[in-house]
Write a protein that holds these residues in place. Structure first.
Motif, PDB file in Angstrom:
ATOM      1  N   ARG A  19      17.375   8.650   9.705  1.00 34.97           N
ATOM      2  CA  ARG A  19      18.078   8.814   8.422  1.00 34.97           C
ATOM      3  C   ARG A  19      19.592   8.690   8.581  1.00 34.97           C
ATOM      4  NH1 ARG A  19      13.327  10.742   8.773  1.00 34.97           N
ATOM      5  NH2 ARG A  19      11.931  10.776   6.963  1.00 34.97           N
ATOM      6  N   HIS A  20      20.024   8.262   9.739  1.00 36.89           N
ATOM      7  CA  HIS A  20      21.397   7.799   9.953  1.00 36.89           C
ATOM      8  C   HIS A  20      22.472   8.887   9.825  1.00 36.89           C
ATOM      9  CE1 HIS A  20      19.604   3.855  10.067  1.00 36.89           C
ATOM     10  NE2 HIS A  20      19.111   4.030   8.859  1.00 36.89           N
ATOM     11  N   TYR A  21      22.126  10.111  10.182  1.00 36.56           N
ATOM     12  CA  TYR A  21      23.170  11.145  10.286  1.00 36.56           C
ATOM     13  C   TYR A  21      24.031  10.854  11.512  1.00 36.56           C
ATOM     14  CZ  TYR A  21      20.586  13.843   6.817  1.00 36.56           C
ATOM     15  OH  TYR A  21      19.956  14.253   5.665  1.00 36.56           O
ATOM     16  N   ASP A  22      25.323  11.093  11.389  1.00 36.19           N
ATOM     17  CA  ASP A  22      26.250  10.837  12.486  1.00 36.19           C
ATOM     18  C   ASP A  22      26.420  12.035  13.419  1.00 36.19           C
ATOM     19  OD1 ASP A  22      26.913   8.200  11.712  1.00 36.19           O
ATOM     20  OD2 ASP A  22      28.273   8.981  10.177  1.00 36.19           O
ATOM     21  N   TYR A  23      26.191  13.251  12.896  1.00 35.80           N
ATOM     22  CA  TYR A  23      26.360  14.479  13.675  1.00 35.80           C
ATOM     23  C   TYR A  23      25.124  15.347  13.474  1.00 35.80           C
ATOM     24  CZ  TYR A  23      31.061  12.665  13.715  1.00 35.80           C
ATOM     25  OH  TYR A  23      32.137  11.830  13.878  1.00 35.80           O
ATOM     26  N   ILE A  24      24.505  15.699  14.585  1.00 39.59           N
ATOM     27  CA  ILE A  24      23.211  16.383  14.552  1.00 39.59           C
ATOM     28  C   ILE A  24      23.351  17.684  15.328  1.00 39.59           C
ATOM     29  CG2 ILE A  24      20.764  16.200  15.162  1.00 39.59           C
ATOM     30  CD1 ILE A  24      21.237  13.061  14.970  1.00 39.59           C
ATOM     31  N   PHE A  25      23.058  18.782  14.664  1.00 42.62           N
ATOM     32  CA  PHE A  25      23.294  20.118  15.204  1.00 42.62           C
ATOM     33  C   PHE A  25      21.993  20.810  15.577  1.00 42.62           C
ATOM     34  CE2 PHE A  25      26.910  19.048  12.701  1.00 42.62           C
ATOM     35  CZ  PHE A  25      27.999  19.763  13.181  1.00 42.62           C
ATOM     36  N   GLU A  26      22.075  21.674  16.590  1.00 42.15           N
ATOM     37  CA  GLU A  26      21.020  22.635  16.921  1.00 42.15           C
ATOM     38  C   GLU A  26      21.532  24.027  16.565  1.00 42.15           C
ATOM     39  OE1 GLU A  26      19.776  22.749  20.932  1.00 42.15           O
ATOM     40  OE2 GLU A  26      19.548  20.584  21.141  1.00 42.15           O
ATOM     41  N   GLY A  86      12.913  16.815  15.437  1.00 45.43           N
ATOM     42  CA  GLY A  86      14.034  16.814  14.502  1.00 45.43           C
ATOM     43  C   GLY A  86      15.055  15.726  14.792  1.00 45.43           C
ATOM     44  N   PHE A  87      15.356  15.510  16.071  1.00 39.25           N
ATOM     45  CA  PHE A  87      16.305  14.459  16.442  1.00 39.25           C
ATOM     46  C   PHE A  87      15.829  13.091  15.943  1.00 39.25           C
ATOM     47  CE2 PHE A  87      17.561  16.930  20.553  1.00 39.25           C
ATOM     48  CZ  PHE A  87      18.331  17.798  19.806  1.00 39.25           C
ATOM     49  N   SER A 136      25.339  16.069  -2.416  1.00 39.08           N
ATOM     50  CA  SER A 136      24.288  15.920  -1.411  1.00 39.08           C
ATOM     51  C   SER A 136      24.709  14.988  -0.285  1.00 39.08           C
ATOM     52  CB  SER A 136      23.009  15.385  -2.071  1.00 39.08           C
ATOM     53  OG  SER A 136      23.235  14.078  -2.588  1.00 39.08           O
ATOM     54  N   ALA A 137      25.875  14.344  -0.390  1.00 37.10           N
ATOM     55  CA  ALA A 137      26.310  13.382   0.615  1.00 37.10           C
ATOM     56  C   ALA A 137      26.916  14.109   1.807  1.00 37.10           C
ATOM     57  CB  ALA A 137      27.326  12.423   0.013  1.00 37.10           C
ATOM     58  N   THR A 138      26.475  13.756   2.997  1.00 35.71           N
ATOM     59  CA  THR A 138      27.043  14.340   4.204  1.00 35.71           C
ATOM     60  C   THR A 138      26.694  13.474   5.392  1.00 35.71           C
ATOM     61  OG1 THR A 138      27.203  16.317   5.593  1.00 35.71           O
ATOM     62  CG2 THR A 138      25.049  15.826   4.671  1.00 35.71           C
ATOM     63  N   ASP A 139      27.497  13.622   6.453  1.00 39.37           N
ATOM     64  CA  ASP A 139      27.220  12.914   7.698  1.00 39.37           C
ATOM     65  C   ASP A 139      26.537  13.817   8.720  1.00 39.37           C
ATOM     66  OD1 ASP A 139      29.321  14.635   8.234  1.00 39.37           O
ATOM     67  OD2 ASP A 139      30.682  13.098   9.004  1.00 39.37           O
ATOM     68  N   SER A 140      26.220  15.056   8.321  1.00 36.68           N
ATOM     69  CA  SER A 140      25.792  16.059   9.299  1.00 36.68           C
ATOM     70  C   SER A 140      24.504  16.753   8.871  1.00 36.68           C
ATOM     71  CB  SER A 140      26.882  17.137   9.445  1.00 36.68           C
ATOM     72  OG  SER A 140      28.111  16.564   9.833  1.00 36.68           O
ATOM     73  N   ILE A 141      23.650  17.020   9.871  1.00 40.06           N
ATOM     74  CA  ILE A 141      22.430  17.778   9.602  1.00 40.06           C
ATOM     75  C   ILE A 141      22.247  18.846  10.679  1.00 40.06           C
ATOM     76  CG2 ILE A 141      20.906  16.155  10.830  1.00 40.06           C
ATOM     77  CD1 ILE A 141      18.899  16.830   8.403  1.00 40.06           C
ATOM     78  N   VAL A 142      21.833  20.028  10.241  1.00 37.89           N
ATOM     79  CA  VAL A 142      21.588  21.161  11.124  1.00 37.89           C
ATOM     80  C   VAL A 142      20.077  21.330  11.273  1.00 37.89           C
ATOM     81  CG1 VAL A 142      21.964  23.620  11.520  1.00 37.89           C
ATOM     82  CG2 VAL A 142      23.681  22.274  10.277  1.00 37.89           C
ATOM     83  N   ILE A 143      19.590  21.243  12.503  1.00 36.64           N
ATOM     84  CA  ILE A 143      18.161  21.400  12.777  1.00 36.64           C
ATOM     85  C   ILE A 143      17.909  22.840  13.221  1.00 36.64           C
ATOM     86  CG2 ILE A 143      16.202  20.606  14.162  1.00 36.64           C
ATOM     87  CD1 ILE A 143      17.685  17.920  14.458  1.00 36.64           C
ATOM     88  N   ILE A 144      16.982  23.500  12.540  1.00 36.20           N
ATOM     89  CA  ILE A 144      16.677  24.905  12.823  1.00 36.20           C
ATOM     90  C   ILE A 144      15.181  25.048  13.056  1.00 36.20           C
ATOM     91  CG2 ILE A 144      16.790  27.275  11.983  1.00 36.20           C
ATOM     92  CD1 ILE A 144      19.074  26.464  10.150  1.00 36.20           C
ATOM     93  N   PRO A 145      14.750  25.295  14.301  1.00 34.93           N
ATOM     94  CA  PRO A 145      13.326  25.568  14.555  1.00 34.93           C
ATOM     95  C   PRO A 145      12.996  26.997  14.108  1.00 34.93           C
ATOM     96  CG  PRO A 145      14.491  24.900  16.564  1.00 34.93           C
ATOM     97  CD  PRO A 145      15.515  25.253  15.532  1.00 34.93           C
TER      98      PRO A 145
END
Length: 252
Positions: free
Chosen positions: A89-96, A82-83, A4-13
């Motif tokens: 929550r301290h993600y380093d890379y945030i995707f759309e 989402g941002f 479950s550990a990651t530096d990245s999150i993908v935001i999907i509307p």
């Protein structure tokens, strides 16, 4: 990946994406690189949110998250919600990313590499940086999108070729620096405004060539009003570029 550990999150509307939502979630989680996913659902009456909750309960509780909103409040406000959630929550890379497979999940690691390995602050999955890479779009829509991006470049002097692209990776410092509560546009103008603001602040931007595939399932949310906002808002962005005081580029 099982961790479950990651530096990245993908935001999907999402709005009425029951045909696609489970498939896109599983496709992202099947990648070798670990990503978390945040769904922003605007009250989909087709049960999209219920599908997400089922996946959270059954298998992906530590990697899959959802924010449910009361109605269709706009693409821009969904991403800003989402941002803010991701930054806390301290993600380093945030995707759309879109839910309908117009954006290929296999391109996520390429956008990540542009920021995490090559040092760019914003990576854009670009349809137009190496020709016109669009599959199964009606020609009228291809032309409207392509010339909309050209129009933005001409009016603003901004060099990004795919100004309305919605497939992106941000380093967290970009979203921490942009004044999110001052972002004006809600539709596809939001995509232009975010890129233009990042450019004016001085962040490094890379366009990564991708192939955009028109959705096979579900119904498109595109409308003339969305493009109208983008078209007429560009003049305002240009004026802002002359008069607005943008935040300073943060130190590394």
């Amino acid at each position: 990946m099982e961790t479950s550990a990651t530096d990245s999150i993908v935001i999907i509307p999402t709005y009425n994406e029951k045909e696609n939502i489970e498939k896109i979630i599983r496709a992202i989680f099947d990648l070798e690189k670990a990503f978390h996913i945040l769904i922003i659902d605007d009250g989909s009456p087709d049960g999209t949110a219920a599908i997400v909750h089922s996946l959270m309960d059954n298998k992906f509780a530590d990697r899959l998250f959802i924010i449910e909103r009361s109605g269709k409040l706009g693409l821009g406000t969904a991403y800003i919600t989402g941002f803010k959630w991701a930054l806390k929550r301290h993600y380093d890379y945030i995707f759309e990313m879109d839910a309908d497979f117009s954006h290929d999940p296999n391109d996520l690691p390429r956008l990540y590499a542009a920021c995490a390995e090559e040092g760019y602050d914003l990576a854009i999955g670009s349809r137009y940086v190496s020709g016109v890479n669009v599959v199964n779009w009606p020609m009228g829509r291809v032309l409207m999108s392509y010339f909309a991006s050209m129009y933005v470049r001409i009016v603003t002097g901004f060099s990004v070729r795919d100004t309305t692209a919605g497939f992106k990776c941000y380093k967290r410092r970009v979203l921490e620096t942009i004044e999110l509560d001052k972002v004006r546009f809600k539709g596809y103008g939001f995509q232009i405004e975010m890129k233009f603001t990042a450019h004016k602040i001085g962040f490094r931007i890379k366009e990564v060539p991708v192939i955009f595939v028109n959705r096979r399932e579900g119904v498109s949310k595109m409308s003339g009003g969305i493009f109208g906002e983008a078209f007429f808002g560009v003049m305002r962005l240009r004026l802002d570029g002359w008069t607005r005081k943008y935040p300073s580029l943060p130190n590394d």
